[in-house]
Design a protein around this motif. Sequence first.
Motif, PDB file in Angstrom:
ATOM      1  N   LEU A 103     -58.009  69.779  15.338  1.00 32.67           N
ATOM      2  CA  LEU A 103     -58.440  69.928  16.725  1.00 32.67           C
ATOM      3  C   LEU A 103     -58.837  68.559  17.265  1.00 32.67           C
ATOM      4  O   LEU A 103     -59.631  67.839  16.642  1.00 32.67           O
ATOM      5  N   GLU A 104     -58.255  68.193  18.402  1.00 37.63           N
ATOM      6  CA  GLU A 104     -58.627  66.972  19.110  1.00 37.63           C
ATOM      7  C   GLU A 104     -59.317  67.357  20.406  1.00 37.63           C
ATOM      8  O   GLU A 104     -59.049  68.412  20.967  1.00 37.63           O
ATOM      9  N   GLY A 105     -60.196  66.492  20.893  1.00 39.90           N
ATOM     10  CA  GLY A 105     -60.879  66.834  22.127  1.00 39.90           C
ATOM     11  C   GLY A 105     -61.434  65.634  22.855  1.00 39.90           C
ATOM     12  O   GLY A 105     -61.542  64.529  22.300  1.00 39.90           O
ATOM     13  N   ALA A 106     -61.799  65.857  24.114  1.00 42.97           N
ATOM     14  CA  ALA A 106     -62.429  64.833  24.941  1.00 42.97           C
ATOM     15  C   ALA A 106     -63.420  65.520  25.869  1.00 42.97           C
ATOM     16  O   ALA A 106     -63.224  66.677  26.259  1.00 42.97           O
ATOM     17  N   VAL A 107     -64.485  64.803  26.199  1.00 41.64           N
ATOM     18  CA  VAL A 107     -65.533  65.345  27.060  1.00 41.64           C
ATOM     19  C   VAL A 107     -65.755  64.392  28.225  1.00 41.64           C
ATOM     20  O   VAL A 107     -65.900  63.181  28.031  1.00 41.64           O
ATOM     21  N   VAL A 114     -68.905  69.554  33.779  1.00 40.48           N
ATOM     22  CA  VAL A 114     -68.378  68.999  32.541  1.00 40.48           C
ATOM     23  C   VAL A 114     -66.938  69.472  32.375  1.00 40.48           C
ATOM     24  O   VAL A 114     -66.595  70.606  32.731  1.00 40.48           O
ATOM     25  N   ARG A 115     -66.096  68.579  31.889  1.00 39.29           N
ATOM     26  CA  ARG A 115     -64.712  68.946  31.556  1.00 39.29           C
ATOM     27  C   ARG A 115     -64.508  68.666  30.067  1.00 39.29           C
ATOM     28  O   ARG A 115     -64.721  67.546  29.601  1.00 39.29           O
ATOM     29  N   ILE A 116     -64.130  69.699  29.356  1.00 40.17           N
ATOM     30  CA  ILE A 116     -63.843  69.584  27.934  1.00 40.17           C
ATOM     31  C   ILE A 116     -62.371  69.897  27.727  1.00 40.17           C
ATOM     32  O   ILE A 116     -61.902  70.990  28.069  1.00 40.17           O
ATOM     33  N   THR A 117     -61.629  68.925  27.206  1.00 37.52           N
ATOM     34  CA  THR A 117     -60.201  69.072  26.956  1.00 37.52           C
ATOM     35  C   THR A 117     -59.979  69.149  25.452  1.00 37.52           C
ATOM     36  O   THR A 117     -60.451  68.288  24.708  1.00 37.52           O
ATOM     37  N   VAL A 118     -59.293  70.179  25.017  1.00 36.21           N
ATOM     38  CA  VAL A 118     -59.057  70.351  23.583  1.00 36.21           C
ATOM     39  C   VAL A 118     -57.606  70.732  23.334  1.00 36.21           C
ATOM     40  O   VAL A 118     -56.947  71.348  24.181  1.00 36.21           O
ATOM     41  N   TYR A 134     -61.194  72.874  30.072  1.00 37.59           N
ATOM     42  CA  TYR A 134     -62.313  73.650  30.587  1.00 37.59           C
ATOM     43  C   TYR A 134     -63.055  72.799  31.602  1.00 37.59           C
ATOM     44  O   TYR A 134     -63.662  71.788  31.252  1.00 37.59           O
ATOM     45  N   ASP A 135     -63.001  73.183  32.856  1.00 31.92           N
ATOM     46  CA  ASP A 135     -63.708  72.472  33.921  1.00 31.92           C
ATOM     47  C   ASP A 135     -64.772  73.432  34.450  1.00 31.92           C
ATOM     48  O   ASP A 135     -64.477  74.346  35.206  1.00 31.92           O
ATOM     49  N   ARG A 136     -66.008  73.216  34.028  1.00 28.40           N
ATOM     50  CA  ARG A 136     -67.067  74.195  34.297  1.00 28.40           C
ATOM     51  C   ARG A 136     -68.337  73.508  34.813  1.00 28.40           C
ATOM     52  O   ARG A 136     -68.518  72.304  34.640  1.00 28.40           O
ATOM     53  N   ASN A 142     -71.990  78.017  29.513  1.00 28.49           N
ATOM     54  CA  ASN A 142     -70.592  77.584  29.540  1.00 28.49           C
ATOM     55  C   ASN A 142     -70.226  76.805  28.285  1.00 28.49           C
ATOM     56  O   ASN A 142     -69.140  76.994  27.724  1.00 28.49           O
ATOM     57  N   ILE A 143     -71.106  75.921  27.837  1.00 25.65           N
ATOM     58  CA  ILE A 143     -70.819  75.139  26.637  1.00 25.65           C
ATOM     59  C   ILE A 143     -70.647  76.044  25.426  1.00 25.65           C
ATOM     60  O   ILE A 143     -69.692  75.911  24.644  1.00 25.65           O
ATOM     61  N   PHE A 144     -71.554  77.009  25.261  1.00 25.79           N
ATOM     62  CA  PHE A 144     -71.476  77.903  24.110  1.00 25.79           C
ATOM     63  C   PHE A 144     -70.285  78.850  24.215  1.00 25.79           C
ATOM     64  O   PHE A 144     -69.657  79.180  23.202  1.00 25.79           O
ATOM     65  N   ASP A 145     -69.946  79.276  25.434  1.00 21.79           N
ATOM     66  CA  ASP A 145     -68.774  80.140  25.616  1.00 21.79           C
ATOM     67  C   ASP A 145     -67.489  79.397  25.247  1.00 21.79           C
ATOM     68  O   ASP A 145     -66.578  79.970  24.634  1.00 21.79           O
ATOM     69  N   ILE A 146     -67.407  78.133  25.616  1.00 22.71           N
ATOM     70  CA  ILE A 146     -66.236  77.319  25.269  1.00 22.71           C
ATOM     71  C   ILE A 146     -66.117  77.186  23.756  1.00 22.71           C
ATOM     72  O   ILE A 146     -65.030  77.336  23.188  1.00 22.71           O
ATOM     73  N   GLN A 147     -67.232  76.919  23.090  1.00 24.17           N
ATOM     74  CA  GLN A 147     -67.204  76.791  21.634  1.00 24.17           C
ATOM     75  C   GLN A 147     -66.780  78.096  20.973  1.00 24.17           C
ATOM     76  O   GLN A 147     -66.036  78.090  19.991  1.00 24.17           O
ATOM     77  N   ALA A 148     -67.239  79.220  21.511  1.00 24.16           N
ATOM     78  CA  ALA A 148     -66.870  80.517  20.953  1.00 24.16           C
ATOM     79  C   ALA A 148     -65.370  80.772  21.117  1.00 24.16           C
ATOM     80  O   ALA A 148     -64.711  81.295  20.201  1.00 24.16           O
TER      81      ALA A 148
END
Length: 257
Positions: A103-107, A114-118, A134-136, A142-148
């Motif tokens: 898994l690669e990602g950027a924040v 916050v935009r989290i790209t994975v 994820y643009d939230r 939101n952070i925990f939902d993205i991780q889930a």
Amino acid sequence: EIAIIAGLIIIGGLLIAERVSPATGVKIAQQSSNHSVAVLPFSNRSSETSDAFFADGIHDDLLTRLSKVSAFEVISRTSVMGYRNTEKRIPEIAQELGVAVILEGAVQRAGDRVRITVQLIDGTDDKHLWAENYDRALTTDNIFDIQAEITQVIATALESVLSGEDETAAAEKPTENLAAYEAYIQSRLFMRPDGNRSEDLEKAISFADNAISLDPNFADAYAVKAYAQMAQYWFNGRDTDFRDSSLDNITIAKNLA
């Protein structure tokens, strides 16, 4: 009826050929029998270099969340940090770490958003199994939902079945206070596995105290403070005050969990 049956056969053949989960649309890793994943360090795309801690914290927290899931194996933070800004190809990294997927990602943090790209990549052939932006609004929910969601996607790609306990671990939301969460991840980042320096542990304890003051029911903050205090005891002078306070914080964390 013949046409319908023929169509179903064709669709089934395509699913087999592409190895796609019909429920999620996530492609299945070629080495799905190897239920292992490496999460490379997330890059910071924020205009403020001071936000780098936030990208590192999200990465570290995601690793912790994934490690609680028994359905697959997660490579440790110590092992993946050596691949920050690497120019090695994904199959080479996957072979070195012995994993099926990477898994690669950027924040990118900007104000209250916050935009989290994975992207999840097959370690065998370097093909993308899944990608998402994820643009939230910047909230803990939101952070925990993205991780889930990321956890579920990895499980699908590895053809792993999450138990009820796994799903609970993936979906847990330890705090609703964003400032407390930020202090918590900063505390964790100061507890480097390669030093246990007294000054770093003091900062870790200080950030943990800040998180606790902002959310007195934040069990993970008490736990990380206890860890830092015990490290101070063992590696920096054997001050029994650190030991005793650590044991107290462990008890609080257990009672709140």
